[in-house]
Design a protein around this motif. Structure first.
Motif, short mmCIF file in Angstrom:
data_model
loop_
_atom_site.label_atom_id
_atom_site.label_comp_id
_atom_site.label_asym_id
_atom_site.label_seq_id
_atom_site.Cartn_x
_atom_site.Cartn_y
_atom_site.Cartn_z
N PRO A 24 -3.23 -6.78 -2.54
CA PRO A 24 -4.72 -7.60 -2.83
C PRO A 24 -5.56 -6.20 -3.13
CG PRO A 24 -3.57 -8.77 -1.04
CD PRO A 24 -2.88 -7.47 -1.36
N VAL A 25 -6.59 -6.57 -3.99
CA VAL A 25 -7.63 -5.26 -4.25
C VAL A 25 -8.35 -5.12 -2.93
CG1 VAL A 25 -9.56 -4.71 -5.62
CG2 VAL A 25 -7.71 -5.76 -6.64
N GLY A 26 -9.02 -6.19 -2.54
CA GLY A 26 -10.01 -6.01 -1.49
C GLY A 26 -10.92 -4.86 -1.42
N GLU A 27 -10.95 -4.12 -0.28
CA GLU A 27 -11.81 -2.92 -0.20
C GLU A 27 -11.25 -1.74 -0.53
OE1 GLU A 27 -13.91 -3.26 3.60
OE2 GLU A 27 -14.98 -4.86 3.21
N THR A 28 -9.81 -1.88 -0.66
CA THR A 28 -8.91 -0.69 -0.84
C THR A 28 -8.18 -0.67 -2.20
OG1 THR A 28 -7.01 -1.57 0.39
CG2 THR A 28 -8.58 -0.12 1.77
N PRO A 29 -8.88 -0.59 -3.41
CA PRO A 29 -8.11 -0.66 -4.72
C PRO A 29 -7.13 0.48 -4.88
CG PRO A 29 -10.27 -0.23 -4.91
CD PRO A 29 -10.36 -0.63 -3.48
N HIS A 30 -7.28 1.58 -4.28
CA HIS A 30 -6.52 2.67 -4.43
C HIS A 30 -5.17 2.72 -3.67
CE1 HIS A 30 -8.45 3.24 -0.49
NE2 HIS A 30 -7.30 4.28 0.07
N LEU A 31 -4.99 1.67 -2.89
CA LEU A 31 -3.80 1.11 -2.31
C LEU A 31 -3.17 -0.05 -3.03
CD1 LEU A 31 -4.67 1.31 1.29
CD2 LEU A 31 -3.64 3.05 -0.06
N GLU A 32 -2.32 0.51 -4.12
CA GLU A 32 -1.75 -0.52 -5.07
C GLU A 32 -0.41 -1.21 -4.73
OE1 GLU A 32 -1.60 1.97 -8.75
OE2 GLU A 32 -3.93 2.18 -8.77
N THR A 33 0.32 -0.37 -3.92
CA THR A 33 1.86 -1.37 -3.92
C THR A 33 2.15 -1.14 -2.56
OG1 THR A 33 3.28 0.50 -4.03
CG2 THR A 33 2.54 -0.58 -6.08
N ALA A 34 3.10 -1.94 -2.01
CA ALA A 34 3.69 -2.10 -0.46
C ALA A 34 4.79 -1.08 -0.49
CB ALA A 34 4.03 -3.46 -0.18
N LEU A 35 5.21 -0.03 -1.49
CA LEU A 35 6.23 0.84 -1.15
C LEU A 35 5.73 1.71 -0.23
CD1 LEU A 35 6.89 1.80 -5.04
CD2 LEU A 35 8.52 0.33 -3.25
N PRO A 36 6.61 2.08 0.77
CA PRO A 36 6.47 3.13 1.93
C PRO A 36 6.28 4.65 0.95
CG PRO A 36 8.33 1.80 2.30
CD PRO A 36 8.05 1.58 0.84
N PRO A 37 5.59 5.37 1.97
CA PRO A 37 5.40 6.54 1.16
C PRO A 37 6.90 7.36 0.93
CG PRO A 37 4.02 6.50 2.99
CD PRO A 37 4.93 5.27 3.05
N GLY A 38 6.91 7.68 -0.25
CA GLY A 38 7.97 8.62 -0.83
C GLY A 38 8.99 7.70 -1.37
#
Length: 330
Positions: free
Chosen positions: A195-209
């Motif tokens: 969800p966009v919420g207050e953190t639109p730069h976090l786009e997907t639930a994929l773990p880092p890498g």
């Protein structure tokens, strides 16, 4: 464009290992979105790991009757695959509605899911954008937003997700598989986009890498009676201003099963579950279809210049479901 390193991976574990510890590295599939963003300075990776040679380019049946689609399957091959066309026609139609034939020959399934928004402020590095530079603001709210979100947006971002393919995958309850240094994992597409919420730069639930390795479609008999309809501002090579993936099973004039997802109205493909709840067990007629659309769109919060999308989507729901219902009586 800044200088960057390039390496080609030939196996999944090797590809993941190349990204491990490289915060500024990116996987490269067809590059139809990433390379454009590199040219404008939005993306500035220090390393590109080319994954097109990985053995992830097949569409295969699953044991339970679904389909598994490898992450490096090109959009052209996906749309042409006979089992996709037969069992999930809306998915083939959605892919063919996106971009040109040349781009579809390059673009991959994994890359399609990870493409970034086409918001003009996001693409302009001289403009503020919370998705690109968290905390800098969202000028689209007061500026150009005629093709922006009416559902699920926030005061921090009103951009839409551009994927056509993702809308059909959302309608059919797809699951995304991925690989990390810790092993494989999967996430339902319904939870893949945050969800966009207050953190639109976090786009997907994929773990880092994480590397997307494929998408699995569960068996869905209703999907064989499906359609994708896209409305755009010109006849070809344009992103949607509104789209719908719909599947309908009508028996004796009553809706027995239905799937419905919207595109170009939110930061992610929008599964219309409220509308589906109205439709199940109800008469398959225009009045019911309109009521279902009205309920789903009651949550819309349009901006001054994109309210037309609410009417557009209501009309799309009625039109496409009516066509599918009529076909069911033939």
């Amino acid at each position: 464009m800044r200088e960057f390193g390039y390496q080609r991976a030939y196996d999944v574990s090797g590809a993941v290992a190349l990204l491990e510890g490289e915060g500024e590295a990116r996987f490269l599939g067809g590059g139809t979105n990433l390379v454009d963003l590199m040219k404008t300075g939005v993306e500035r990776p220090a390393l590109l790991v080319d994954v097109r040679e990985l053995p992830l380019n097949r569409v295969e049946p699953t044991e339970d009757g679904g389909l598994r689609i490898g992450a490096t399957v090109t959009n052209s091959d996906l749309a042409a695959h006979p089992e996709v066309r037969r069992r999930y026609p809306a998915l083939a139609q959605a892919v063919l509605a996106g971009a040109s034939g040349q781009l579809r020959n390059m673009a991959t399934v994994g890359g399609n899911l990870l493409q970034r928004t086409r918001c003009g402020y996001f693409a302009d590095v001289t403009a503020p954008c919370n998705k690109r530079s968290p905390g800098s603001g969202c000028p689209a709210i007061e500026g150009e937003h005629h093709n922006h979100a009416v559902l699920g947006a926030s005061d921090h971002c009103v951009a839409t997700h551009p994927s056509d393919m993702g809308v059909a995958l959302a309608a059919f309850d797809a699951t995304v598989s991925y690989e990390t240094a810790d092993g494989p994992g999967e996430v339902p597409l319904a939870d893949f986009y945050l969800p966009v919420g207050e953190t639109p730069h976090l786009e997907t639930a994929l773990p880092p890498g994480a590397l997307i390795t494929g998408v699995t479609l569960p068996p869905a008999p209703v999907a064989a009676h499906s359609r994708y309809r896209k409305v755009r501002e010109r006849a070809s090579y344009a992103f949607a201003i509104g789209s719908i993936a719909a599947a309908l099973d009508v028996r004796d004039g009553v809706v027995h099963d239905v799937r419905l997802a919207f595109g170009a109205v939110a930061s992610r493909p929008w599964r219309a579950r409220a509308a589906e709840g109205v439709l199940l067990g109800a008469p398959a007629d225009a009045e019911t279809f309109a009521a279902a659309a009205e309920l789903e769109l009651a949550a819309a919060r349009p901006l001054p210049h994109n309210g037309y999308k609410v009417t557009l989507m209501r009309n799309l729901v009625v039109a496409v479901l009516s066509e599918l219902a009529e076909e069911a009586t033939r």
